[in-house]
Design an enzyme around this catalytic site. Structure first.
Site, short mmCIF file in Angstrom:
data_model
loop_
_atom_site.label_atom_id
_atom_site.label_comp_id
_atom_site.label_asym_id
_atom_site.label_seq_id
_atom_site.Cartn_x
_atom_site.Cartn_y
_atom_site.Cartn_z
N ASN A 85 0.48 5.75 -5.05
CA ASN A 85 0.55 4.29 -5.21
C ASN A 85 1.53 3.62 -4.24
O ASN A 85 1.38 2.45 -3.93
CB ASN A 85 0.95 3.99 -6.67
CG ASN A 85 1.40 2.56 -6.87
OD1 ASN A 85 0.60 1.64 -6.88
ND2 ASN A 85 2.72 2.38 -7.00
N SER B 295 -7.30 -0.58 -1.26
CA SER B 295 -7.20 -2.05 -1.31
C SER B 295 -8.51 -2.67 -0.85
O SER B 295 -9.23 -2.08 -0.04
CB SER B 295 -6.09 -2.52 -0.39
OG SER B 295 -6.11 -3.94 -0.28
N TYR C 55 -2.34 -2.88 7.87
CA TYR C 55 -2.51 -2.65 6.42
C TYR C 55 -3.98 -2.34 6.10
O TYR C 55 -4.28 -1.38 5.39
CB TYR C 55 -2.03 -3.89 5.66
CG TYR C 55 -2.06 -3.74 4.15
CD1 TYR C 55 -1.09 -2.98 3.49
CD2 TYR C 55 -3.06 -4.36 3.39
CE1 TYR C 55 -1.13 -2.86 2.10
CE2 TYR C 55 -3.09 -4.23 2.01
CZ TYR C 55 -2.12 -3.49 1.37
OH TYR C 55 -2.16 -3.36 0.00
N ALA D 139 -6.35 -1.31 8.14
CA ALA D 139 -6.76 -0.04 8.76
C ALA D 139 -6.21 1.13 7.95
O ALA D 139 -6.91 2.14 7.73
CB ALA D 139 -6.26 0.03 10.20
N LYS E 73 -5.43 1.17 4.73
CA LYS E 73 -6.11 1.29 3.43
C LYS E 73 -7.53 1.84 3.61
O LYS E 73 -8.01 2.60 2.77
CB LYS E 73 -6.13 -0.06 2.71
CG LYS E 73 -4.74 -0.49 2.18
CD LYS E 73 -4.18 0.50 1.16
CE LYS E 73 -2.92 -0.01 0.49
NZ LYS E 73 -2.36 0.93 -0.48
P1 NAI Z 1 5.47 -3.25 -5.07
O1 NAI Z 1 6.12 -3.67 -3.79
O2 NAI Z 1 5.68 -4.08 -6.29
O3 NAI Z 1 5.90 -1.75 -5.41
C1 NAI Z 1 5.78 -0.73 -4.42
C2 NAI Z 1 6.73 0.42 -4.77
O4 NAI Z 1 6.56 1.44 -3.78
C3 NAI Z 1 8.20 0.01 -4.75
O5 NAI Z 1 8.87 0.51 -5.89
C4 NAI Z 1 8.74 0.64 -3.47
O6 NAI Z 1 10.12 0.99 -3.53
C5 NAI Z 1 7.86 1.88 -3.37
N1 NAI Z 1 7.77 2.38 -1.99
C6 NAI Z 1 7.56 1.65 -0.86
N2 NAI Z 1 7.58 2.44 0.21
C7 NAI Z 1 7.81 3.71 -0.23
C8 NAI Z 1 7.96 4.95 0.41
N3 NAI Z 1 7.88 5.08 1.75
N4 NAI Z 1 8.18 6.05 -0.35
C9 NAI Z 1 8.29 5.93 -1.72
N5 NAI Z 1 8.15 4.79 -2.37
C10 NAI Z 1 7.93 3.66 -1.64
O7 NAI Z 1 3.92 -3.12 -4.73
P2 NAI Z 1 2.62 -3.22 -5.64
O8 NAI Z 1 2.04 -4.56 -5.50
O9 NAI Z 1 2.88 -2.66 -6.99
O10 NAI Z 1 1.65 -2.24 -4.83
C11 NAI Z 1 1.44 -0.89 -5.19
C12 NAI Z 1 0.26 -0.36 -4.39
O11 NAI Z 1 -0.88 -1.16 -4.63
C13 NAI Z 1 0.51 -0.38 -2.87
O12 NAI Z 1 -0.08 0.77 -2.30
C14 NAI Z 1 -0.25 -1.62 -2.43
O13 NAI Z 1 -0.63 -1.55 -1.10
C15 NAI Z 1 -1.42 -1.56 -3.38
N6 NAI Z 1 -2.11 -2.83 -3.55
C16 NAI Z 1 -1.45 -3.91 -4.09
C17 NAI Z 1 -2.13 -5.10 -4.25
C18 NAI Z 1 -1.48 -6.30 -4.83
O14 NAI Z 1 -2.11 -7.36 -4.82
N7 NAI Z 1 -0.27 -6.23 -5.36
C19 NAI Z 1 -3.54 -5.23 -3.85
C20 NAI Z 1 -4.13 -4.04 -3.34
C21 NAI Z 1 -3.43 -2.88 -3.20
#
Ligand code: NAI
Length: 257
Positions: free
Chosen positions: A86, A139, A152, A154, A156
C-alpha cells in the site's frame, strides 16, 4: 513454532488507507505487521490495535531495509499469510515539461520497486506454506490518463502489470496476487492536492457516477475480500474501487447521468 493466527503485513500502515487496512485486518483476526518509514509511528499504530500486533520500519524502495524488515517479521511471527503493498507517494504533479527527474525516479522506486521488493520478500514464507495472498494498491491513474500524473500513472500501471506477472508466476506456489485500483479517496494525500489547488473536490465529485469521494475503509474492505478465502479462485485481477469513475465514458456530469 508458528501460531495458528494468520499474519498480515501492510506497508504504509501509519496513515490513510494503510491505517484503515491495519484496523480491518486486526478486526478480522489477523496479527498485523504495520510497516512504515518511521518506526515510532509504526509501533504506535500497532499498539493502538488491540491484540498481538507489531510495528516495523523500512523504506519499501530499499532492498536491504525490506529484507531486514521481513526477516524481523519472520522471527517475530514465524509465518506470513497476507501482504498488502500500500505504501506510496503521489508525486509533485508538475506540468510534465517541468518534471523534476529526481522526483520522477523516486516515485517509480517507491511504487514499482517497493511493490516488487516486498512481494519478493514475502514469497519465501508464503511459498513454504504453499498459501498466501498479495494485494497491491494500484490506482485509476494506472488505468486512464491523468494530466501531470506522469510518473505516478506510469508507476501505477507498472503495479497493475506486476500484479498480473507475479500472479501468473506464483499461482503454482499457492500465492494469489491481485490489485485494487482506487479512485479518489479522502485521505491526507488527496487533501494535500485539494489544498494546493490541484484538485477541486466539488468538480471531482461531479465526475464520479456515485457522486462522492471514497473512504479509506471502502478500499480496505475490498482488499480484505481479495486477501480472504472468499477470493480463492481470483488471481491476477485489478479491481476498481472508484465509485464508477473509470467506467464512465459519457460527456457531462457523471453523477447526474
Ligand atoms: P497517505 O499519504 O495517507 O499514506 C501513505 C503511507 O505510506 C504513509 O504512512 C507514508 O509514511 C507511507 N510511505 C510513503 N513512502 C513510503 C516508503 N518509501 N516506505 C514505507 N512507507 C512509505 O496515502 P494514501 O492516500 O493512504 O495512499 C495509500 C496508497 O493508495 C498509495 O499507494 C496511493 O498511491 C494509493 N492511492 C491513493 C488514492 C487516494 O485517493 N488517496 C487513490 C489511488 C491510489
Amino acid at each position: 513454532m508458528a501460531s495458528e493466527q494468520k499474519v498480515a503485513a501492510i506497508t504504509g500502515a501509519a496513515n490513510g488507507i494503510g491505517w484503515a487496512l491495519a484496523q480491518q485486518f486486526a478486526a478480522a483476526g489477523y496479527a498485523v505487521c504495520a510497516i512504515d518509514l518511521d518506526l515510532d509511528a509504526a509501533r504506535a499504530r500497532a499498539k493502538e490495535l488491540s491484540g498481538d500486533h507489531e510495528g516495523f520500519a523500512c523504506d519499501v524502495s530499499d532492498a536491504d531495509e525490506v529484507e531486514k524488515a521481513f526477516a524481523a517479521i519472520d522471527k517475530r511471527f514465524g509465518r506470513l499469510d497476507v501482504l498488502v503493498n500500500n505504501a506510496g507517494i503521489v508525486g509533485s504533479q508538475e506540468a510534465s515539461i517541468h518534471q523534476d527527474m529526481e522526483y520522477f525516479d523516486r516515485i517509480t522506486k517507491v511504487i514499482v520497486n517497493g511493490t516488487f521488493l516486498c512481494s519478493r520478500a514475502a514469497y519465501h514464507p508464503m511459498a513454504a506454506r504453499r498459501n498466501g495472498a498479495i494485494v497491491n494498491v494500484g490506482s485509476i491513474a494506472g488505468l486512464v490518463g491523468l494530466p501531470r500524473r506522469n510518473a505516478y500513472g506510469a508507476a501505477k500501471a507498472g503495479v497493475h502489470s506486476l500484479t498480473r506477472a507475479l500472479a501468473s508466476e506464483w499461482a503454482a506456489q499457492g500465492i494469489r496476487v491481485n490489485a485494487v485500483a482506487p479512485g479518489f479517496i479522502a485521505t491526507s494525500m488527496v487533501q494535500g492536492l485539494v489544498e494546493r489547488g490541484i484538485v477541486d473536490e466539488a468538480r471531482l465529485s461531479r465526475r464520479i457516477p456515485m457522486g462522492r469521494l471514497g473512504t479509506p475503509d471502502e478500499v480496505a474492505e475490498a482488499i480484505l475480500f481479495l486477501a480472504s478465502d472468499s477470493a480463492r479462485y481470483i488471481t491476477g485481477s485489478v479491481l476498481s474501487v472508484d465509485g464508477g469513475w473509470a467506467a464512465f465514458g459519457d460527456a457531462g456530469n457523471a453523477s447526474e447521468a
